[in-house]
Every structure is written in structure tokens, then in C-alpha cells.
Scaffold this active site. Structure first.
Site, short mmCIF file in Angstrom:
data_model
loop_
_atom_site.label_atom_id
_atom_site.label_comp_id
_atom_site.label_asym_id
_atom_site.label_seq_id
_atom_site.Cartn_x
_atom_site.Cartn_y
_atom_site.Cartn_z
N ARG A 103 2.46 0.70 -8.48
CA ARG A 103 3.86 0.30 -8.50
C ARG A 103 4.33 -0.03 -7.09
O ARG A 103 4.11 0.75 -6.16
CB ARG A 103 4.73 1.42 -9.09
CG ARG A 103 6.18 0.99 -9.27
CD ARG A 103 6.99 2.08 -9.96
NE ARG A 103 7.18 3.24 -9.09
CZ ARG A 103 7.92 4.30 -9.41
NH1 ARG A 103 8.49 4.35 -10.59
NH2 ARG A 103 8.04 5.30 -8.58
N THR A 107 10.13 -3.06 -5.18
CA THR A 107 10.59 -3.78 -6.37
C THR A 107 10.45 -2.97 -7.64
O THR A 107 11.03 -3.32 -8.67
CB THR A 107 9.80 -5.09 -6.54
OG1 THR A 107 8.43 -4.77 -6.82
CG2 THR A 107 9.87 -5.93 -5.27
N ASP A 202 0.49 15.50 -11.34
CA ASP A 202 -0.13 14.19 -11.10
C ASP A 202 -1.60 14.27 -11.48
O ASP A 202 -2.40 14.94 -10.81
CB ASP A 202 0.03 13.80 -9.63
CG ASP A 202 -0.44 12.38 -9.36
OD1 ASP A 202 -1.64 12.11 -9.55
OD2 ASP A 202 0.39 11.55 -8.96
N ASP A 205 -4.15 13.17 -8.71
CA ASP A 205 -4.31 14.15 -7.63
C ASP A 205 -5.10 15.37 -8.09
O ASP A 205 -5.91 15.91 -7.35
CB ASP A 205 -2.92 14.60 -7.12
CG ASP A 205 -2.22 13.53 -6.32
OD1 ASP A 205 -2.88 12.53 -5.97
OD2 ASP A 205 -1.02 13.70 -6.03
#
Length: 212
Positions: A103, A107, A202, A205
Site C-alpha cells: 500500500r 495515496t 501482523d 512480522d
């Protein structure tokens, strides 16, 4: 779009251990692999097969074998790589492609930075692997990428989903293709950081460590 939540005691047990913040990375990776193998049984329930004559040691019969063209398994980098072996254990003859997506922090759009897929996916059954269906934006981008190459039969395999992500994906797909989503659980919601709650943190991770 069809949503299937795999309800099985072994899946629930392994998911509970994955959620525990004290579960070390080595155990986390092994459990993801085992959990995905269980999810793969559900995800491949409608995999295409063809009748094939065979000779057993006793008599001739007709069996079922996977149809051509071969299915394609598409992990979304990087966290989806942790799901690949568990999926291909059940589909060892499947082709494997890759999608790298991230991502843009400015934006908020999903960018594709890596692609290893056939140009034409017409008639192929596609299995997309991504541990978390959170906001849904990555999975929308991934499925759109496959649709642009002619795919019409897509199964998304995720460990966890949030209701927001499920709704976003369903709205984006509409009636364009036959999409099945297989998950171990649908959790409560997203928090202000777009993490699934209660979730498991996550996934990338926890699989591979934190990369700055």
C-alpha cells in the site's frame, strides 16, 4: 461471492495458539503450515476433476484425477509465502505464481511491485493465499489482477477475516466472477490501525520478523 468459515476443532485449536502473542516464530510458521493444509481441504472441495480409467491389482475401474489446465496457487507476498507449502501439499501438481503488493502510504492505493503469473488465466482455477483479509483492499487488487487475465474461478484462502474486509471484497467483485473465500474465522472488527481484532497481529512480522 461465497464465504466459508471452516468449523473444525483442530482448526480452532491451532488458531488459538497462533493468536497467542507468546507463540515463537518457529512455532507460528509450523502452525500456519498445518492450518493452511486443513483449510486447503475446504478450499479444494470443488477443484475440477476428470474421469480416468485405471487398472488396480484386482480389476479395471474408473477414478478421478485433477483436470487440465492445472490449478494455479498465488501467494501474495510476503506473508502469503508462509501459506504456500501447506496449500501445495494438497495440490502438488498445481502451478505456482506470485503477486507482490503493497500500500502506498500517501495515496493508500495498492501497488503491484512483482508479478509472476501467466498472461492468460482463462479456464484456470486460481487459489489466492493471504493470511489476513482485513480492509479487503489487497485482496480486491489481487482478484482484479486475476480477472484482467481472464480468471473466472477464484478461491481466496485466508486465516482470518474482518467483516469490513469481507464486505469490501464482495462489493468489489459483484457478479463478475465465481469467487469463494475460505477462512478459519471471521473476527469482530478492525481497529483504528486497520488491524483485525482480536486477530493475531501482523502475520508477516510473526512469520519472518520485522523488516524496517
Amino acid at each position: 461471492m461465497r464465504l466459508h468459515v471452516a468449523n473444525h476443532p483442530l482448526i480452532a485449536h491451532k488458531l488459538s495458539v497462533l493468536r497467542d502473542r507468546n507463540t515463537p516464530s518457529a512455532t507460528f510458521r509450523r502452525l500456519v503450515d498445518e492450518l493452511v493444509t486443513l483449510l486447503a481441504y475446504e478450499a479444494t472441495r470443488e477443484v475440477a476433476v476428470s474421469e480416468t480409467p485405471i487398472e488396480t491389482p484386482v480389476a479395471p475401474t474408473v477414478g478421478l484425477t485433477l483436470s487440465e489446465p492445472r490449478p494455479i496457487v498465488v501467494p501474495v507476498l510476503r506473508a502469503g509465502l508462509g501459506m504456500l507449502e501447506g496449500m501445495t501439499r494438497l495440490l502438488p501438481t498445481a502451478e505456482v505464481g506470485f503477486l507482490g503488493m503493497r500500500r502506498d502510504d500517501d495515496t493508500l492505493e495498492i501497488e503491484t511491485y512483482a508479478n509472476r503469473l501467466p498472461d492468460d488465466l482463462s479456464g484456470r482455477q486460481c487459489f489466492v493465499l493471504d493470511p489476513m483479509l482485513a480492509t479487503g483492499h489487497t485482496m480486491v487488487a489481487a482478484t482484479n489482477y486475476l480477472f484482467e487475465r481472464g480468471a473466472k474461478d477464484v478461491t481466496c484462502v485466508c486465516i482470518l477475516a474482518a467483516p469490513e474486509g469481507v464486505s469490501t471484497l464482495e462489493a468489489a467483485i459483484g457478479e463478475r466472477a465465481d469467487v469463494n473465500v475460505v477462512v478459519a474465522a471471521v473476527d469482530e472488527c478492525l481497529n483504528e490501525r486497520s488491524y483485525i481484532v482480536p486477530g493475531l497481529g501482523d502475520a508477516g512480522d510473526r512469520l519472518y520478523g520485522i523488516v524496517d
